[in-house]
Motif scaffolding. Structure first.
Motif, PDB file in Angstrom:
ATOM      1  N   ILE A  96      55.179 -60.427 -40.132  1.00 26.09           N
ATOM      2  CA  ILE A  96      55.412 -59.063 -39.653  1.00 26.09           C
ATOM      3  C   ILE A  96      56.747 -58.939 -38.929  1.00 26.09           C
ATOM      4  CG2 ILE A  96      52.932 -58.590 -39.500  1.00 26.09           C
ATOM      5  CD1 ILE A  96      53.349 -58.638 -36.390  1.00 26.09           C
ATOM      6  N   GLN A  97      57.247 -60.051 -38.397  1.00 19.65           N
ATOM      7  CA  GLN A  97      58.543 -59.999 -37.730  1.00 19.65           C
ATOM      8  C   GLN A  97      59.680 -59.819 -38.728  1.00 19.65           C
ATOM      9  OE1 GLN A  97      58.377 -63.686 -35.495  1.00 19.65           O
ATOM     10  NE2 GLN A  97      58.038 -62.587 -33.580  1.00 19.65           N
ATOM     11  N   LEU A  98      59.534 -60.377 -39.910  1.00 20.62           N
ATOM     12  CA  LEU A  98      60.582 -60.255 -40.919  1.00 20.62           C
ATOM     13  C   LEU A  98      60.645 -58.856 -41.515  1.00 20.62           C
ATOM     14  CD1 LEU A  98      62.717 -61.765 -42.726  1.00 20.62           C
ATOM     15  CD2 LEU A  98      60.871 -61.971 -44.409  1.00 20.62           C
ATOM     16  N   ALA A  99      59.492 -58.231 -41.692  1.00 23.66           N
ATOM     17  CA  ALA A  99      59.424 -56.944 -42.381  1.00 23.66           C
ATOM     18  C   ALA A  99      60.114 -55.835 -41.598  1.00 23.66           C
ATOM     19  CB  ALA A  99      57.966 -56.569 -42.633  1.00 23.66           C
ATOM     20  N   GLY A 100      60.539 -54.811 -42.337  1.00 24.98           N
ATOM     21  CA  GLY A 100      61.130 -53.650 -41.684  1.00 24.98           C
ATOM     22  C   GLY A 100      60.156 -52.950 -40.763  1.00 24.98           C
ATOM     23  N   LEU A 101      58.879 -52.963 -41.128  1.00 27.25           N
ATOM     24  CA  LEU A 101      57.822 -52.398 -40.298  1.00 27.25           C
ATOM     25  C   LEU A 101      56.652 -53.369 -40.322  1.00 27.25           C
ATOM     26  CD1 LEU A 101      56.587 -50.125 -38.619  1.00 27.25           C
ATOM     27  CD2 LEU A 101      55.891 -49.001 -40.751  1.00 27.25           C
ATOM     28  N   GLY A 102      56.391 -54.000 -39.188  1.00 25.26           N
ATOM     29  CA  GLY A 102      55.297 -54.964 -39.082  1.00 25.26           C
ATOM     30  C   GLY A 102      54.120 -54.365 -38.353  1.00 25.26           C
ATOM     31  N   ILE A 103      52.963 -54.334 -39.001  1.00 27.93           N
ATOM     32  CA  ILE A 103      51.774 -53.675 -38.457  1.00 27.93           C
ATOM     33  C   ILE A 103      50.648 -54.688 -38.298  1.00 27.93           C
ATOM     34  CG2 ILE A 103      50.060 -51.860 -38.801  1.00 27.93           C
ATOM     35  CD1 ILE A 103      52.127 -50.373 -40.483  1.00 27.93           C
ATOM     36  N   ALA A 104      50.083 -54.761 -37.095  1.00 29.98           N
ATOM     37  CA  ALA A 104      48.931 -55.621 -36.826  1.00 29.98           C
ATOM     38  C   ALA A 104      47.654 -54.805 -36.950  1.00 29.98           C
ATOM     39  CB  ALA A 104      49.033 -56.226 -35.428  1.00 29.98           C
ATOM     40  N   MET A 105      46.593 -55.458 -37.377  1.00 28.72           N
ATOM     41  CA  MET A 105      45.313 -54.789 -37.498  1.00 28.72           C
ATOM     42  C   MET A 105      44.649 -54.629 -36.131  1.00 28.72           C
ATOM     43  SD  MET A 105      45.137 -54.206 -40.696  1.00 28.72           S
ATOM     44  CE  MET A 105      43.433 -53.654 -40.833  1.00 28.72           C
ATOM     45  N   ALA A 106      43.840 -53.592 -36.002  1.00 28.12           N
ATOM     46  CA  ALA A 106      43.117 -53.360 -34.753  1.00 28.12           C
ATOM     47  C   ALA A 106      42.226 -54.547 -34.405  1.00 28.12           C
ATOM     48  CB  ALA A 106      42.283 -52.088 -34.867  1.00 28.12           C
TER      49      ALA A 106
ATOM     50  N   ASP B  76      44.884 -47.904 -36.189  1.00 28.81           N
ATOM     51  CA  ASP B  76      43.821 -47.251 -35.426  1.00 28.81           C
ATOM     52  C   ASP B  76      42.455 -47.816 -35.782  1.00 28.81           C
ATOM     53  OD1 ASP B  76      45.493 -45.509 -34.056  1.00 28.81           O
ATOM     54  OD2 ASP B  76      45.405 -43.976 -35.614  1.00 28.81           O
ATOM     55  N   PHE B  77      42.332 -48.364 -36.986  1.00 25.40           N
ATOM     56  CA  PHE B  77      41.034 -48.807 -37.480  1.00 25.40           C
ATOM     57  C   PHE B  77      41.102 -50.276 -37.904  1.00 25.40           C
ATOM     58  CE2 PHE B  77      41.444 -44.272 -38.282  1.00 25.40           C
ATOM     59  CZ  PHE B  77      40.286 -43.766 -37.707  1.00 25.40           C
ATOM     60  N   SER B  78      39.942 -50.927 -37.885  1.00 19.74           N
ATOM     61  CA  SER B  78      39.855 -52.336 -38.254  1.00 19.74           C
ATOM     62  C   SER B  78      39.817 -52.499 -39.769  1.00 19.74           C
ATOM     63  CB  SER B  78      38.586 -52.948 -37.652  1.00 19.74           C
ATOM     64  OG  SER B  78      37.435 -52.481 -38.356  1.00 19.74           O
ATOM     65  N   ASN B  79      39.771 -53.750 -40.202  1.00 21.82           N
ATOM     66  CA  ASN B  79      39.665 -54.031 -41.637  1.00 21.82           C
ATOM     67  C   ASN B  79      38.335 -53.568 -42.210  1.00 21.82           C
ATOM     68  OD1 ASN B  79      38.406 -56.199 -40.103  1.00 21.82           O
ATOM     69  ND2 ASN B  79      38.256 -57.358 -42.007  1.00 21.82           N
ATOM     70  N   ASP B  80      37.312 -53.411 -41.360  1.00 17.47           N
ATOM     71  CA  ASP B  80      36.015 -52.916 -41.832  1.00 17.47           C
ATOM     72  C   ASP B  80      35.957 -51.398 -41.886  1.00 17.47           C
ATOM     73  OD1 ASP B  80      34.608 -55.252 -42.431  1.00 17.47           O
ATOM     74  OD2 ASP B  80      34.078 -55.581 -40.337  1.00 17.47           O
ATOM     75  N   ASP B  81      36.989 -50.741 -41.373  1.00 13.69           N
ATOM     76  CA  ASP B  81      37.014 -49.272 -41.337  1.00 13.69           C
ATOM     77  C   ASP B  81      38.268 -48.720 -42.002  1.00 13.69           C
ATOM     78  OD1 ASP B  81      34.549 -48.849 -39.783  1.00 13.69           O
ATOM     79  OD2 ASP B  81      35.648 -49.852 -38.181  1.00 13.69           O
ATOM     80  N   ASP B  82      38.716 -49.386 -43.045  1.00 14.65           N
ATOM     81  CA  ASP B  82      39.846 -48.908 -43.848  1.00 14.65           C
ATOM     82  C   ASP B  82      41.138 -48.776 -43.055  1.00 14.65           C
ATOM     83  OD1 ASP B  82      38.752 -48.733 -46.448  1.00 14.65           O
ATOM     84  OD2 ASP B  82      37.690 -46.907 -45.897  1.00 14.65           O
ATOM     85  N   GLY B  83      41.376 -49.744 -42.162  1.00  9.65           N
ATOM     86  CA  GLY B  83      42.594 -49.686 -41.355  1.00  9.65           C
ATOM     87  C   GLY B  83      43.859 -49.631 -42.184  1.00  9.65           C
ATOM     88  N   VAL B  84      43.934 -50.432 -43.254  1.00 12.95           N
ATOM     89  CA  VAL B  84      45.129 -50.436 -44.107  1.00 12.95           C
ATOM     90  C   VAL B  84      45.299 -49.110 -44.814  1.00 12.95           C
ATOM     91  CG1 VAL B  84      46.104 -51.418 -46.223  1.00 12.95           C
ATOM     92  CG2 VAL B  84      45.254 -52.931 -44.429  1.00 12.95           C
TER      93      VAL B  84
END
Length: 346
Positions: free
Chosen positions: A277-287, A302-310
């Motif tokens: 995520i540091q390399l990417a132009g926009l690095g996004i961490a999951m909730a 805003d949402f976890s991997n179980d709630d369609d965060g991506v």
């Protein structure tokens, strides 16, 4: 937008992490200016376990549909995982895209998988790069594990060589099969045949106490010979070539595809996603991600991997025009057709 939550100085975050809500508000305020000063993102790079995949180890229908719409709008979607290539193919097939670039083994192997390969019409994917664990380091890992009574998973080719000494070792391999959905283990009496096949893409130290195993490995194994990563989920420690990490894998993938890393949006949840995520132009961490990653990210979903965060995050970026006019128009059309779905994925 890249300056919202970090100042780039050797890819280090030097400002406070912003929430996705704050990030979205700022994006909305800046999108008009950004559209004229910044090119749209050209690729989405997705970690799998804990990110794209839910607790059932599968992508949701909303995530798959969002990915297909982005690809139709000209945005490449890459899968980037610590998993082996064979454990990534099922998800790549589910996406049903013309091609799926992949970073496997946390950056040790890069592939370009065409629809023809994924459907079985072609025998092999296109290999883009590979970096294996040096033979001497691999032997050191095996020797260290033997002193601690730990199981090693040795990855070479498309199989995982294991030598199980206890019932719990066998259980650990079954748990790993359940995680990946792939039965790739070869049970043997020694690692001689694995070593004879060549250097591994990676090795896993399987454990019930990941932090103790990681500390012991860091103490016993030279840092110059191996890159050690706390596994996600936490029942293994990954051992890689010292130059291998998912960020370096993404860099090599971008080079092979003719994409600048600043034109990539990357999503992750674990320790192994830090450089990614540091390399990417926009690095996004999951909730649901590790705090270490959230602290380094540009934004947190805003949402976890179980709630369609991506899916939710990608839809927001589409509406804000960050993937270009075609993707923005497609999302506007979808929202107009299904008004109740406008805030997030269908």
């Amino acid at each position: 937008i890249k300056g919202i939550s970090r100042m780039r100085a050797g890819h280090r975050r030097e400002s406070q992490l912003v929430s996705w809500g704050t990030f979205t508000f700022l994006c909305g305020a800046m999108v008009g200016a950004a559209a004229t000063t910044q090119p749209p993102f050209r690729m989405v790079a997705l970690d799998m376990d804990g990110t794209l995949l839910n607790r059932k180890h599968e992508p949701s229908s909303a995530a798959v549909q969002t990915i297909r719409e982005l690809h139709a709008a000209g945005v490449l979607v890459a899968l980037c995982s610590g998993r082996s290539q064979v454990a990534m193919y099922p998800t790549a097939r589910l996406l049903q895209l013309p091609e799926v670039p992949m970073v496997c083994f946390n950056g040790a192997l890069g592939l370009r998988c065409t629809a023809a390969f994924l459907s079985g019409e072609e025998a092999e994917p296109h290999e883009l790069f590979t970096t294996t664990v040096p033979a001497e380091a691999a032997r050191a890992v095996l020797a260290h594990a033997a002193t601690r009574g730990e199981l090693v998973q040795y990855y070479v080719g498309e199989v995982i060589h294991v030598v199980c000494k206890t019932d719990d070792h066998v259980k650990l391999t079954h748990e790993y099969k359940a995680l990946t959905g792939v039965a790739a283990h070869v049970y043997e009496q020694s690692y001689d045949s694995a070593l004879a096949r060549g250097s591994p893409y990676k090795m896993l130290l399987m454990t019930r106490d990941v932090d103790a195993t990681l500390d012991a490995a860091r103490f016993a194994l030279p840092a110059t010979a191996l890159h050690l990563i706390r596994g996600t989920p936490p029942f293994f420690v990954e051992c890689l070539h010292p130059a291998v990490n998912k960020g370096e894998g993404l860099r090599q993938l971008c080079g092979a595809l003719g994409i600048v890393p600043s034109q990539v949006v990357a999503f992750g949840d674990g320790d192994n996603d830090l450089e990614f995520i540091q390399l990417a132009g926009l690095g996004i961490a999951m909730a649901n991600g590790r705090q270490l990653l959230k602290d380094a990210a540009d934004a947190v979903t805003d949402f976890s991997n179980d709630d369609d965060g991506v899916a939710h995050a990608l839809r927001k970026l589409m509406r804000e025009g960050r993937f270009g006019a075609t993707a923005a128009a497609a999302e506007a059309g979808r929202a107009a057709a299904v008004p109740s779905a406008a805030p997030g994925p269908a």
